[in-house]
Design a protein around this motif. Structure first.
Motif, PDB file in Angstrom:
ATOM      1  N   GLU A 102       0.822  -1.208   0.000  1.00  0.00           N
ATOM      2  CA  GLU A 102       0.000   0.000   0.000  1.00  0.00           C
ATOM      3  C   GLU A 102       0.862   1.266   0.000  1.00  0.00           C
ATOM      4  O   GLU A 102       0.572   2.228  -0.723  1.00  0.00           O
ATOM      5  N   LEU A 103       1.885   1.267   0.821  1.00  0.00           N
ATOM      6  CA  LEU A 103       2.740   2.448   0.939  1.00  0.00           C
ATOM      7  C   LEU A 103       3.450   2.749  -0.373  1.00  0.00           C
ATOM      8  O   LEU A 103       3.414   3.882  -0.876  1.00  0.00           O
ATOM      9  N   ILE A 104       4.087   1.731  -0.939  1.00  0.00           N
ATOM     10  CA  ILE A 104       4.825   1.928  -2.188  1.00  0.00           C
ATOM     11  C   ILE A 104       3.881   2.193  -3.355  1.00  0.00           C
ATOM     12  O   ILE A 104       4.099   3.102  -4.167  1.00  0.00           O
ATOM     13  N   GLY A 105       2.791   1.386  -3.426  1.00  0.00           N
ATOM     14  CA  GLY A 105       1.825   1.565  -4.510  1.00  0.00           C
ATOM     15  C   GLY A 105       1.167   2.934  -4.454  1.00  0.00           C
ATOM     16  O   GLY A 105       1.044   3.625  -5.481  1.00  0.00           O
ATOM     17  N   GLY A 106       0.751   3.343  -3.265  1.00  0.00           N
ATOM     18  CA  GLY A 106       0.106   4.645  -3.112  1.00  0.00           C
ATOM     19  C   GLY A 106       1.049   5.784  -3.446  1.00  0.00           C
ATOM     20  O   GLY A 106       0.657   6.759  -4.105  1.00  0.00           O
ATOM     21  N   TRP A 107       2.282   5.675  -2.991  1.00  0.00           N
ATOM     22  CA  TRP A 107       3.282   6.719  -3.271  1.00  0.00           C
ATOM     23  C   TRP A 107       3.590   6.815  -4.759  1.00  0.00           C
ATOM     24  O   TRP A 107       3.705   7.920  -5.307  1.00  0.00           O
TER      25      TRP A 107
ATOM     26  N   LEU B  46     -11.320   6.979  11.803  1.00  0.00           N
ATOM     27  CA  LEU B  46     -10.562   5.939  12.496  1.00  0.00           C
ATOM     28  C   LEU B  46      -9.299   5.566  11.745  1.00  0.00           C
ATOM     29  O   LEU B  46      -8.313   5.113  12.339  1.00  0.00           O
ATOM     30  N   TRP B  47      -9.315   5.733  10.419  1.00  0.00           N
ATOM     31  CA  TRP B  47      -8.170   5.358   9.604  1.00  0.00           C
ATOM     32  C   TRP B  47      -6.977   6.281   9.840  1.00  0.00           C
ATOM     33  O   TRP B  47      -5.836   5.921   9.551  1.00  0.00           O
ATOM     34  N   ALA B  48      -7.226   7.493  10.347  1.00  0.00           N
ATOM     35  CA  ALA B  48      -6.178   8.502  10.455  1.00  0.00           C
ATOM     36  C   ALA B  48      -5.105   8.137  11.482  1.00  0.00           C
ATOM     37  O   ALA B  48      -3.949   8.544  11.341  1.00  0.00           O
ATOM     38  N   PHE B  49      -5.471   7.374  12.513  1.00  0.00           N
ATOM     39  CA  PHE B  49      -4.518   7.049  13.573  1.00  0.00           C
ATOM     40  C   PHE B  49      -3.298   6.318  13.017  1.00  0.00           C
ATOM     41  O   PHE B  49      -3.410   5.251  12.417  1.00  0.00           O
ATOM     42  N   GLY B  50      -2.144   6.903  13.222  1.00  0.00           N
ATOM     43  CA  GLY B  50      -0.890   6.266  12.830  1.00  0.00           C
ATOM     44  C   GLY B  50      -0.665   6.142  11.337  1.00  0.00           C
ATOM     45  O   GLY B  50       0.249   5.432  10.912  1.00  0.00           O
ATOM     46  N   ASN B  51      -1.468   6.835  10.515  1.00  0.00           N
ATOM     47  CA  ASN B  51      -1.310   6.670   9.065  1.00  0.00           C
ATOM     48  C   ASN B  51      -0.049   7.363   8.570  1.00  0.00           C
ATOM     49  O   ASN B  51       0.444   8.320   9.179  1.00  0.00           O
ATOM     50  N   ILE B  52       0.472   6.879   7.455  1.00  0.00           N
ATOM     51  CA  ILE B  52       1.666   7.461   6.832  1.00  0.00           C
ATOM     52  C   ILE B  52       1.241   8.141   5.541  1.00  0.00           C
ATOM     53  O   ILE B  52       0.967   7.481   4.529  1.00  0.00           O
ATOM     54  N   ASN B  53       1.127   9.453   5.595  1.00  0.00           N
ATOM     55  CA  ASN B  53       0.740  10.266   4.438  1.00  0.00           C
ATOM     56  C   ASN B  53      -0.571   9.806   3.783  1.00  0.00           C
ATOM     57  O   ASN B  53      -0.787  10.028   2.592  1.00  0.00           O
ATOM     58  N   GLY B  54      -1.405   9.112   4.537  1.00  0.00           N
ATOM     59  CA  GLY B  54      -2.675   8.651   3.993  1.00  0.00           C
ATOM     60  C   GLY B  54      -2.566   7.397   3.148  1.00  0.00           C
ATOM     61  O   GLY B  54      -3.573   6.857   2.700  1.00  0.00           O
ATOM     62  N   PHE B  55      -1.348   6.891   2.965  1.00  0.00           N
ATOM     63  CA  PHE B  55      -1.150   5.730   2.097  1.00  0.00           C
ATOM     64  C   PHE B  55      -1.372   4.409   2.821  1.00  0.00           C
ATOM     65  O   PHE B  55      -1.787   3.422   2.216  1.00  0.00           O
ATOM     66  N   VAL B  56      -1.071   4.375   4.101  1.00  0.00           N
ATOM     67  CA  VAL B  56      -1.194   3.138   4.869  1.00  0.00           C
ATOM     68  C   VAL B  56      -1.461   3.499   6.324  1.00  0.00           C
ATOM     69  O   VAL B  56      -1.031   4.562   6.792  1.00  0.00           O
ATOM     70  N   CYS B  57      -2.187   2.638   7.038  1.00  0.00           N
ATOM     71  CA  CYS B  57      -2.464   2.906   8.447  1.00  0.00           C
ATOM     72  C   CYS B  57      -2.588   1.582   9.209  1.00  0.00           C
ATOM     73  O   CYS B  57      -2.822   0.524   8.601  1.00  0.00           O
ATOM     74  N   PRO B  58      -2.424   1.619  10.523  1.00  0.00           N
ATOM     75  CA  PRO B  58      -2.480   0.389  11.331  1.00  0.00           C
ATOM     76  C   PRO B  58      -3.786  -0.386  11.181  1.00  0.00           C
ATOM     77  O   PRO B  58      -3.778  -1.617  11.138  1.00  0.00           O
ATOM     78  N   LEU B  59      -4.917   0.327  11.112  1.00  0.00           N
ATOM     79  CA  LEU B  59      -6.205  -0.359  11.023  1.00  0.00           C
ATOM     80  C   LEU B  59      -6.335  -1.137   9.721  1.00  0.00           C
ATOM     81  O   LEU B  59      -6.792  -2.286   9.707  1.00  0.00           O
ATOM     82  N   SER B  60      -5.893  -0.529   8.627  1.00  0.00           N
ATOM     83  CA  SER B  60      -6.015  -1.206   7.329  1.00  0.00           C
ATOM     84  C   SER B  60      -5.151  -2.462   7.275  1.00  0.00           C
ATOM     85  O   SER B  60      -5.602  -3.516   6.823  1.00  0.00           O
ATOM     86  N   VAL B  61      -3.903  -2.356   7.739  1.00  0.00           N
ATOM     87  CA  VAL B  61      -3.025  -3.526   7.660  1.00  0.00           C
ATOM     88  C   VAL B  61      -3.438  -4.613   8.646  1.00  0.00           C
ATOM     89  O   VAL B  61      -3.130  -5.786   8.434  1.00  0.00           O
TER      90      VAL B  61
END
Length: 201
Positions: free
Chosen positions: A90-95, A113-128
């Motif tokens: 997600e991080l590499i693909g999104g970037w 809820l997705w915002a917590f701990g997210n990296i530039n909106g590309f990946v977040c703890p909840l999604s993974v």
């Protein structure tokens, strides 16, 4: 769950990979559809194709299988590897999409809820975390199911099933991508013509 190791022929391995590709793409679409419905309170079509599937989930599944193969008897390891692999995807693909597409985003976790701990909106703890659970389902249920089909069905029937579904979904992707690049009506236009909101992923 993990059972007795089955020795598979090359055609069976390829067919299983094709089926996993399709199933993961469809399950990913269902997951996105449900999340969007909960968040928005109405039906929202997802993906970018006519058929109900999302390609990044399909590719993610094919990434997880070889990475977790030696750890099949260790669910925690499978979960953690799935989290790491899908997070990086997600991080590499999104970037890459954002960089090459001049700010284009196919997903953005920078809210709620997705915002917590997210990296530039590309990946977040909840999604993974969800994807890690998906990795467990993939390894312990989807792959064994596809393996069962490969071993129980005749070679001809199994290959017809696997190749037909794989070609159908890949053709859907290629046709819609081509139409979009040519500025012609595609799947998104079709669903929007039906009055449905469509979000590209």
């Amino acid at each position: 769950m993990v059972g007795k190791k089955t020795k598979l022929a090359t055609y069976q391995k390829i067919g299983i990979a094709m089926l996993v590709f399709v199933i993961a793409g469809v399950v990913g679409w269902i997951y996105e559809f449900i999340i969007a419905w909960i968040e928005n309170g109405h039906i929202m079509m997802k993906g970018g194709n006519l058929l109900p599937w999302i390609n990044i989930y399909a590719f993610g599944a094919l990434l997880i299988i070889p990475l977790t193969y030696k750890f099949r008897k260790k669910p925690l390891a499978v979960f953690l590897i799935s989290v790491l692999a899908t997070g990086l995807l997600e991080l590499i693909g999104g970037w890459l999409v954002y960089t090459i597409g001049n700010g284009t985003r196919y997903w953005n976790y920078d809210y709620g809820l997705w915002a917590f701990g997210n990296i530039n909106g590309f990946v977040c703890p909840l999604s993974v975390t969800f994807f890690g659970i998906g990795g467990l389902m993939l390894v312990y249920y989807v792959v064994p199911f596809c393996t069962m089909l490969a071993t129980k069905m005749s070679r001809r029937a199994f290959l017809i099933l696997a190749i037909s579904l794989f070609v159908l979904f890949v053709a859907d992707e290629l046709v819609n991508l081509t139409l979009k690049n040519l500025g012609q009506p595609n799947a998104m236009d079709f669903y929007r013509s039906l009055g449905l909101e469509y979000e590209v992923h």
